[in-house]
Design a protein around this motif. Structure first.
Motif, short mmCIF file in Angstrom:
data_model
loop_
_atom_site.label_atom_id
_atom_site.label_comp_id
_atom_site.label_asym_id
_atom_site.label_seq_id
_atom_site.Cartn_x
_atom_site.Cartn_y
_atom_site.Cartn_z
N THR A 99 -104.11 53.67 -44.83
CA THR A 99 -104.00 52.81 -43.65
C THR A 99 -104.65 51.44 -43.84
O THR A 99 -105.76 51.33 -44.36
CB THR A 99 -104.65 53.51 -42.44
OG1 THR A 99 -103.97 54.75 -42.22
CG2 THR A 99 -104.54 52.67 -41.19
N GLY A 100 -103.94 50.40 -43.38
CA GLY A 100 -104.49 49.04 -43.37
C GLY A 100 -104.34 48.47 -41.98
O GLY A 100 -105.26 48.44 -41.17
N ASN A 101 -103.11 48.00 -41.67
CA ASN A 101 -102.85 47.43 -40.35
C ASN A 101 -102.49 48.49 -39.30
O ASN A 101 -102.14 48.16 -38.18
CB ASN A 101 -101.72 46.41 -40.44
CG ASN A 101 -102.24 45.00 -40.37
OD1 ASN A 101 -103.18 44.73 -39.63
ND2 ASN A 101 -101.65 44.10 -41.12
N PHE A 102 -102.53 49.77 -39.67
CA PHE A 102 -102.33 50.88 -38.75
C PHE A 102 -100.88 51.01 -38.27
O PHE A 102 -100.59 51.76 -37.35
CB PHE A 102 -103.28 50.74 -37.54
CG PHE A 102 -103.49 52.02 -36.77
CD1 PHE A 102 -104.10 53.12 -37.36
CD2 PHE A 102 -103.08 52.14 -35.45
CE1 PHE A 102 -104.30 54.29 -36.65
CE2 PHE A 102 -103.27 53.31 -34.73
CZ PHE A 102 -103.89 54.39 -35.33
N GLY A 103 -99.94 50.32 -38.93
CA GLY A 103 -98.54 50.43 -38.52
C GLY A 103 -97.98 51.80 -38.88
O GLY A 103 -97.29 52.44 -38.08
N ASN A 104 -98.27 52.24 -40.09
CA ASN A 104 -97.73 53.50 -40.58
C ASN A 104 -98.32 54.68 -39.80
O ASN A 104 -97.60 55.55 -39.31
CB ASN A 104 -98.04 53.60 -42.08
CG ASN A 104 -97.12 54.56 -42.80
OD1 ASN A 104 -96.27 55.21 -42.19
ND2 ASN A 104 -97.31 54.67 -44.10
N ALA A 105 -99.63 54.71 -39.67
CA ALA A 105 -100.28 55.83 -38.95
C ALA A 105 -99.85 55.84 -37.49
O ALA A 105 -99.60 56.91 -36.91
CB ALA A 105 -101.80 55.69 -39.05
N PHE A 133 -93.79 51.27 -49.36
CA PHE A 133 -93.17 51.88 -48.17
C PHE A 133 -92.63 50.85 -47.18
O PHE A 133 -91.84 51.18 -46.31
CB PHE A 133 -94.15 52.83 -47.48
CG PHE A 133 -95.06 52.16 -46.48
CD1 PHE A 133 -96.20 51.49 -46.88
CD2 PHE A 133 -94.74 52.17 -45.13
CE1 PHE A 133 -97.02 50.85 -45.97
CE2 PHE A 133 -95.55 51.55 -44.20
CZ PHE A 133 -96.70 50.88 -44.62
N LYS A 134 -93.06 49.60 -47.31
CA LYS A 134 -92.60 48.59 -46.36
C LYS A 134 -91.09 48.40 -46.39
O LYS A 134 -90.48 47.97 -45.41
CB LYS A 134 -93.33 47.27 -46.61
CG LYS A 134 -94.81 47.42 -46.26
CD LYS A 134 -95.59 46.13 -46.36
CE LYS A 134 -97.00 46.32 -45.85
NZ LYS A 134 -97.85 47.17 -46.74
N ASP A 135 -90.46 48.75 -47.52
CA ASP A 135 -89.00 48.66 -47.59
C ASP A 135 -88.31 49.54 -46.55
O ASP A 135 -87.22 49.19 -46.08
CB ASP A 135 -88.51 49.12 -48.98
CG ASP A 135 -88.86 48.13 -50.09
OD1 ASP A 135 -88.89 46.92 -49.82
OD2 ASP A 135 -89.10 48.59 -51.22
N GLY A 141 -99.63 40.17 -51.25
CA GLY A 141 -99.09 41.12 -52.21
C GLY A 141 -97.77 41.73 -51.80
O GLY A 141 -96.72 41.14 -52.01
N ASP A 142 -97.79 42.93 -51.19
CA ASP A 142 -96.58 43.72 -51.02
C ASP A 142 -95.62 43.21 -49.94
O ASP A 142 -94.41 43.33 -50.07
CB ASP A 142 -96.94 45.17 -50.65
CG ASP A 142 -97.64 45.88 -51.79
OD1 ASP A 142 -97.43 45.49 -52.95
OD2 ASP A 142 -98.40 46.83 -51.51
N THR A 143 -96.16 42.68 -48.85
CA THR A 143 -95.30 42.32 -47.72
C THR A 143 -94.30 41.24 -48.10
O THR A 143 -93.14 41.28 -47.66
CB THR A 143 -96.14 41.81 -46.53
OG1 THR A 143 -97.18 42.75 -46.32
CG2 THR A 143 -95.32 41.69 -45.29
N ALA A 150 -97.35 58.82 -49.73
CA ALA A 150 -97.50 57.92 -50.89
C ALA A 150 -96.84 56.60 -50.54
O ALA A 150 -95.64 56.54 -50.25
CB ALA A 150 -96.85 58.54 -52.12
N THR A 151 -97.62 55.51 -50.56
CA THR A 151 -97.12 54.25 -50.02
C THR A 151 -96.65 53.25 -51.09
O THR A 151 -96.03 52.25 -50.75
CB THR A 151 -98.19 53.57 -49.14
OG1 THR A 151 -99.42 53.52 -49.86
CG2 THR A 151 -98.38 54.33 -47.84
N ALA A 152 -96.98 53.49 -52.35
CA ALA A 152 -96.51 52.56 -53.39
C ALA A 152 -96.28 53.30 -54.70
O ALA A 152 -96.89 54.35 -54.95
CB ALA A 152 -97.51 51.43 -53.61
C1 LIG Z 1 -99.02 47.84 -46.29
C2 LIG Z 1 -99.54 48.95 -47.14
C3 LIG Z 1 -100.43 49.93 -46.64
C4 LIG Z 1 -101.00 49.86 -45.23
O1 LIG Z 1 -100.05 50.18 -44.26
P1 LIG Z 1 -100.35 49.84 -42.72
O2 LIG Z 1 -99.08 50.15 -42.01
O3 LIG Z 1 -100.68 48.37 -42.69
O4 LIG Z 1 -101.48 50.67 -42.28
C5 LIG Z 1 -100.81 50.96 -47.48
N1 LIG Z 1 -100.38 51.03 -48.75
C6 LIG Z 1 -99.53 50.12 -49.28
C7 LIG Z 1 -99.11 50.25 -50.70
C8 LIG Z 1 -99.07 49.05 -48.49
O5 LIG Z 1 -98.23 48.14 -49.03
#
Ligand SMILES: *Cc1c(COP(=O)(O)O)cnc(C)c1O
Length: 467
Positions: free
Chosen positions: A254-260, A111-113, A142-144, A408-410
């Motif tokens: 959620t990881g860095n809480f940017g998406n939420a 989803f970072k794209d 990894g993804d970033t 769905a993030t990946a």
């Molecule tokens: C970066 C990432 C997350 C976490 O997103 P945040 O905005 O950091 O909370 C979740 N899933 C995937 C696949 C990611 O690449």
């Protein structure tokens, strides 16, 4: 639109400066001075638009005064044209009132794209206007890294250097970075860990002489423009299933809480979001916070969902600012205490304010594999481990009258081992990456040593007459 720091002691800035700035001078993060609101009629109208047009309309108030509407619409159209699904962010129904928002149709399958494809182009526009170049440096586990490289490749005003720990990222992830042969892209494999890579990047920024000489810039997850871009798909999904008439809920891995947090911003902009479920793996600091009101860091444990193996979620400070009544001094004190003691408490009022919108959810690796298996068995879909945690969270938090959307993030193909273990099916890479394993790689290998990395960056940047 002006932006203020969450710690209240840095000058307010306009959009262009916030885009290029990184953290504020007082250590805080920039947020809009006030949240723009979309009227119900404007939200209703979004459902009829192609994604890029819809996104440009949602984001326009954030760039107002800095970027002309026409330029912004063109950039958004260009950014989302390369996505592999015509809907860009399609919704798939999983069950009665349960949906999956697929945010993996961008070039690097995560989803970072959705944010970075836009941010790379915004950088280029603003830098050209100012006659400047920047050198983007970043560390990735990894993804970033691949999303940042895809966003910056071939942009005239940017050189990009991405550090990854040698031998410690998956082969697919490494190849997504090292097979990009654009002249302005530089991959560095560091003989060390991810933390070593991150420390090297921090040290480069802390060396003021080097930072200024190289015009260092970052596209990491605290960049406001990334948050802004992520609000758009919340509007797209909600409008598609009935906003503004029907409220909707989202479950967000959620990881860095940017998406939420982007979902929270969409809600503040007038979107009727009943609930945002913060879905975590065993690294559950945010789920624990939503239970107790105490933010307490613990050791990071490695899981099947590595992008969520985070204890200190950098964007959480932006929520803290809101639940503290936008009191920058209070946020500054809390963050200082958190850094010193590893734990803070927000008190009853703060916790209630957070709980009005958010609830927490956690799932361990066994539960993640079970969620992947069940999604495959019942719906025929392959979910990656991060998305599978979102799906499980969505099911657990569902209310009968409110449509629930799992984010769905990946793409499953980014995490083939876990998906195969859960389902017996190995997900294939999409056609544009089918020959990834045969493509030639380009990558330098350097010791975990600041001087070596700085010399490398300086030599590669200056050769093109920059800085
Ligand atoms: C970066 C990432 C997350 C976490 O997103 P945040 O905005 O950091 O909370 C979740 N899933 C995937 C696949 C990611 O690449």
């Amino acid at each position: 639109m002006r932006y203020v720091s969450t710690r209240g002691a840095a000058p307010a800035l306009g959009f262009e400066d916030v885009l290029l700035a990184g953290p504020a001078a007082d250590g805080g993060l920039y947020v809009p001075e006030s949240f723009p609101r979309l009227a119900p009629g404007e939200i209703r109208a979004l459902a009829a638009l192609p994604y890029a047009e819809m996104a440009a309309r949602v984001m326009q108030p954030f760039v107002a005064g800095a970027i002309a509407e026409k330029d912004f619409a063109r950039i958004a159209a260009d950014a989302y044209a390369a996505f592999r699904h015509p809907a860009v962010a399609p919704l798939v129904q999983l069950d009665a009132n349960l949906w999956l928002l697929e945010l993996f149709h961008g070039p690097t399958l995560a989803f970072k794209d959705y944010a970075l494809q836009l941010v790379g182009r915004l950088f280029d526009l603003v830098l050209k206007k100012r006659g400047r170049r920047v050198t983007v440096v970043g560390a990735t586990s990894g993804d970033t890294g691949s999303a940042a490289i895809e966003a910056c490749r071939d942009r005239e005003s940017i050189d990009i250097f991405i550090l990854h720990p040698r031998g410690r990222v998956s082969e697919v992830q490494r190849r997504q970075m090292t097979t990009v042969t654009s002249r302005n892209v530089h991959n560095i494999a560091i003989q060390g860990t991810f933390d070593d890579c991150q420390d090297l990047v921090k040290a480069m920024f802390a060396d003021e002489g080097f930072r200024d000489r190289m015009s260092l810039a970052a596209v990491n997850s605290i960049n406001w423009a990334r948050v802004m871009a992520q609000t758009a798909y919340y509007f797209a999904a909600a409008a598609a299933i009935g906003a503004p008439e029907r409220p909707v809920s989202f479950a967000v891995p959620t990881g860095n809480f940017g998406n939420a947090y982007a979902g929270y911003v969409a809600r503040r902009m007038g979107l009727r979001i009943a609930r945002l479920v913060v879905a975590t793996n065993r690294n559950d600091i945010l789920a624990r916070f939503l239970e107790t009101g105490e933010l307490a860091a613990a050791e990071v444990t490695a899981t099947l969902s590595p992008a969520m193996d985070i204890q200190v979620s950098s964007n959480f400070e932006r929520l803290l600012f809101e639940i503290s009544g936008r009191d920058g001094n209070a946020v500054g004190r809390l963050m200082k205490r958190f850094r010193a003691e590893g734990a803070i408490s927000v008190g009853h009022a703060g916790l209630e304010a957070a709980r009005e919108v958010f609830s927490g959810f956690r799932l361990d690796d066994d539960g993640t594999l079970a969620s992947i298996a069940e999604t495959h068995k019942r719906c025929g879909l392959l979910a990656d481990p991060h998305s599978a945690i979102g799906i499980a969270a969505a099911k657990a938090a569902r209310e009968p009258a409110v449509p629930m959307i799992a984010v769905a993030t990946a793409d499953a193909a980014k995490f083939p081992e876990a998906v195969e273990k859960a389902t017996g099916v190995r997900p294939a890479l999409p056609p544009h990456l089918a020959d990834l394993m045969e493509r030639p790689e380009r990558c330098a290998e350097l010791p975990n040593d600041l001087k070596s990395v700085q010399d490398f960056v300086a030599a590669r940047t200056e050769r093109k007459g920059a800085a």
